[in-house]
Motif scaffolding. Structure first.
Motif, PDB file in Angstrom:
ATOM      1  N   VAL A   1      -2.657 128.918  -1.867  1.00 26.90           N
ATOM      2  CA  VAL A   1      -2.116 128.124  -0.756  1.00 26.90           C
ATOM      3  C   VAL A   1      -0.891 127.400  -1.300  1.00 26.90           C
ATOM      4  O   VAL A   1      -0.985 126.689  -2.301  1.00 26.90           O
ATOM      5  CB  VAL A   1      -3.145 127.082  -0.259  1.00 26.90           C
ATOM      6  CG1 VAL A   1      -2.626 126.361   0.973  1.00 26.90           C
ATOM      7  CG2 VAL A   1      -4.490 127.744   0.028  1.00 26.90           C
ATOM      8  N   ALA A   2       0.272 127.604  -0.660  1.00 32.04           N
ATOM      9  CA  ALA A   2       1.502 126.978  -1.156  1.00 32.04           C
ATOM     10  C   ALA A   2       2.138 126.123  -0.070  1.00 32.04           C
ATOM     11  O   ALA A   2       2.201 126.530   1.095  1.00 32.04           O
ATOM     12  CB  ALA A   2       2.484 128.056  -1.616  1.00 32.04           C
ATOM     13  N   PHE A   3       2.594 124.943  -0.454  1.00 28.79           N
ATOM     14  CA  PHE A   3       3.244 124.010   0.469  1.00 28.79           C
ATOM     15  C   PHE A   3       4.699 123.806   0.060  1.00 28.79           C
ATOM     16  O   PHE A   3       4.983 123.540  -1.112  1.00 28.79           O
ATOM     17  CB  PHE A   3       2.552 122.640   0.413  1.00 28.79           C
ATOM     18  CG  PHE A   3       1.188 122.606   1.033  1.00 28.79           C
ATOM     19  CD1 PHE A   3       1.010 122.188   2.345  1.00 28.79           C
ATOM     20  CD2 PHE A   3       0.067 122.970   0.292  1.00 28.79           C
ATOM     21  CE1 PHE A   3      -0.259 122.150   2.909  1.00 28.79           C
ATOM     22  CE2 PHE A   3      -1.198 122.928   0.846  1.00 28.79           C
ATOM     23  CZ  PHE A   3      -1.370 122.515   2.164  1.00 28.79           C
ATOM     24  N   GLY A   4       5.612 123.870   1.043  1.00 31.14           N
ATOM     25  CA  GLY A   4       7.023 123.634   0.743  1.00 31.14           C
ATOM     26  C   GLY A   4       7.820 123.262   1.977  1.00 31.14           C
ATOM     27  O   GLY A   4       7.310 123.277   3.099  1.00 31.14           O
ATOM     28  N   ASP A   5       9.107 122.943   1.743  1.00 33.74           N
ATOM     29  CA  ASP A   5       9.948 122.491   2.858  1.00 33.74           C
ATOM     30  C   ASP A   5      11.374 123.019   2.830  1.00 33.74           C
ATOM     31  O   ASP A   5      12.092 122.918   3.817  1.00 33.74           O
ATOM     32  CB  ASP A   5      10.000 120.946   2.876  1.00 33.74           C
ATOM     33  CG  ASP A   5      10.789 120.394   1.704  1.00 33.74           C
ATOM     34  OD1 ASP A   5      11.715 119.601   1.914  1.00 33.74           O
ATOM     35  OD2 ASP A   5      10.486 120.763   0.552  1.00 33.74           O
TER      36      ASP A   5
ATOM     37  N   TRP B   1      -1.497 132.122   1.687  1.00 32.22           N
ATOM     38  CA  TRP B   1      -1.411 131.200   2.823  1.00 32.22           C
ATOM     39  C   TRP B   1      -0.275 130.219   2.538  1.00 32.22           C
ATOM     40  O   TRP B   1      -0.429 129.278   1.760  1.00 32.22           O
ATOM     41  CB  TRP B   1      -2.742 130.467   3.023  1.00 32.22           C
ATOM     42  CG  TRP B   1      -2.832 129.754   4.340  1.00 32.22           C
ATOM     43  CD1 TRP B   1      -2.740 128.403   4.563  1.00 32.22           C
ATOM     44  CD2 TRP B   1      -3.023 130.347   5.630  1.00 32.22           C
ATOM     45  NE1 TRP B   1      -2.861 128.125   5.900  1.00 32.22           N
ATOM     46  CE2 TRP B   1      -3.039 129.301   6.584  1.00 32.22           C
ATOM     47  CE3 TRP B   1      -3.179 131.669   6.074  1.00 32.22           C
ATOM     48  CZ2 TRP B   1      -3.198 129.527   7.959  1.00 32.22           C
ATOM     49  CZ3 TRP B   1      -3.351 131.892   7.422  1.00 32.22           C
ATOM     50  CH2 TRP B   1      -3.360 130.838   8.363  1.00 32.22           C
ATOM     51  N   GLY B   2       0.872 130.489   3.144  1.00 34.86           N
ATOM     52  CA  GLY B   2       2.042 129.635   2.966  1.00 34.86           C
ATOM     53  C   GLY B   2       2.098 128.599   4.073  1.00 34.86           C
ATOM     54  O   GLY B   2       1.985 128.946   5.252  1.00 34.86           O
ATOM     55  N   VAL B   3       2.272 127.337   3.693  1.00 37.53           N
ATOM     56  CA  VAL B   3       2.304 126.257   4.677  1.00 37.53           C
ATOM     57  C   VAL B   3       3.641 125.525   4.587  1.00 37.53           C
ATOM     58  O   VAL B   3       4.020 125.034   3.518  1.00 37.53           O
ATOM     59  CB  VAL B   3       1.151 125.251   4.443  1.00 37.53           C
ATOM     60  CG1 VAL B   3       1.131 124.196   5.540  1.00 37.53           C
ATOM     61  CG2 VAL B   3      -0.196 125.979   4.368  1.00 37.53           C
TER      62      VAL B   3
END
Length: 270
Positions: free
Chosen positions: A213-217, A230-232
């Motif tokens: 699971v990866a979180f970025g902006d 699962w990219g968030v």
């Protein structure tokens, strides 16, 4: 639930607008680890300005810095530590041509390297406002190949700089402009991205891609979000990142977007 590898970007994602970790974020990431999941920081930041956040979160996992170019465990020897560098002659060439290229500042960095030269005052948050004499970048001081070059350039010269880099060194480095207000271009070894580091982490923890699971902006998160099962994207993310991700947080980075999302996704709430 299978063990997840949770890869977290820092600026604009885990950190709020004041570059801090909220108590809620710290609590949720601690709970995730207590539930058996792995949490790793994957950031564009150098290690020198992310180790304090790593310590605040009380992590013991490997950390990925410089957008995938450095993987290490702070304060420890890790046999899988790696660092991608590129030829220091590129830095020296830019140093020699900095006036015609509209360059105001160059910083050359690596795990144990920080050298910079500044011709004009530059307000870029990551750099010391006063350089010590042993931090001045020149031919005598730059003795090792850098992992990263950060270049502050006149906005009007940015396109020219990018084409100069591509023409002369395009087979050795990737050059990416920063998002946000500063006209900054960052150089790293060719083909190395955050996904490079996430792949190393996945092998280290024996986690399959579907359980990442990866979180970025921002644009430097795109390869990582694409690689993860699962990219968030954060609510405050750029449109391309939101389009690439499997999901978008309901709240932004100033309102515990990552923590709230993770709490629900991992069913951590009491």
């Amino acid at each position: 639930m299978e063990r997840k590898l949770i890869a977290i970007d820092l600026d604009g994602t885990t950190l709020n607008a004041a570059s801090q970790i909220s108590p809620k974020t710290k609590a949720v990431l601690t709970k995730a680890r207590e539930a058996g999941h792995y949490v790793s920081i994957v950031t564009g930041r150098p290690n020198r300005i992310s180790a304090d956040i790593y310590d605040e979160l009380q992590l013991d996992s490997p950390m990925i810095n410089f957008n995938g170019s450095l993987g290490h465990i702070p304060h420890h020897h890790w046999r899988d530590e790696y660092q991608y560098t590129f030829n220091k002659e590129i830095a020296l060439d830019l140093l020699a041509h900095r006036q015609e290229l509209g360059i105001n500042m160059i910083a050359a960095e690596g795990k144990n390297l920080f050298l910079a030269v500044r011709d004009q005052p530059v307000e870029v948050g990551f750099f010391p406002s006063v350089l010590q004499s042993n931090q001045i970048l020149n031919q005598k001081t730059l003795l090792e190949n850098p992992t990263s070059l950060t270049i502050a350039v006149d906005r009007s010269h940015q396109e020219h700089l990018l084409s100069y880099l591509n023409l002369n060194f395009g087979d050795e480095i990737d050059a990416a402009p920063w998002g946000g207000p500063n006209s900054v271009v960052e150089l790293g070894a060719k083909g190395v991205q955050k996904a490079t580091g996430v792949e190393v982490l996945a092998h280290h923890f024996h986690v399959e891609r579907k359980n990442i699971v990866a979180f970025g902006d921002e644009h430097n998160d795109s390869a990582m979000i694409d690689y993860a099962g699962w990219g968030v994207a954060m609510q405050n993310a750029t449109t391309p990142i939101k389009n690439l991700a499997q999901d978008v947080t309901t709240l932004d980075n100033d309102h515990d977007g990552l923590a709230n999302y993770l709490e629900n996704y991992l069913k951590l709430a009491e």
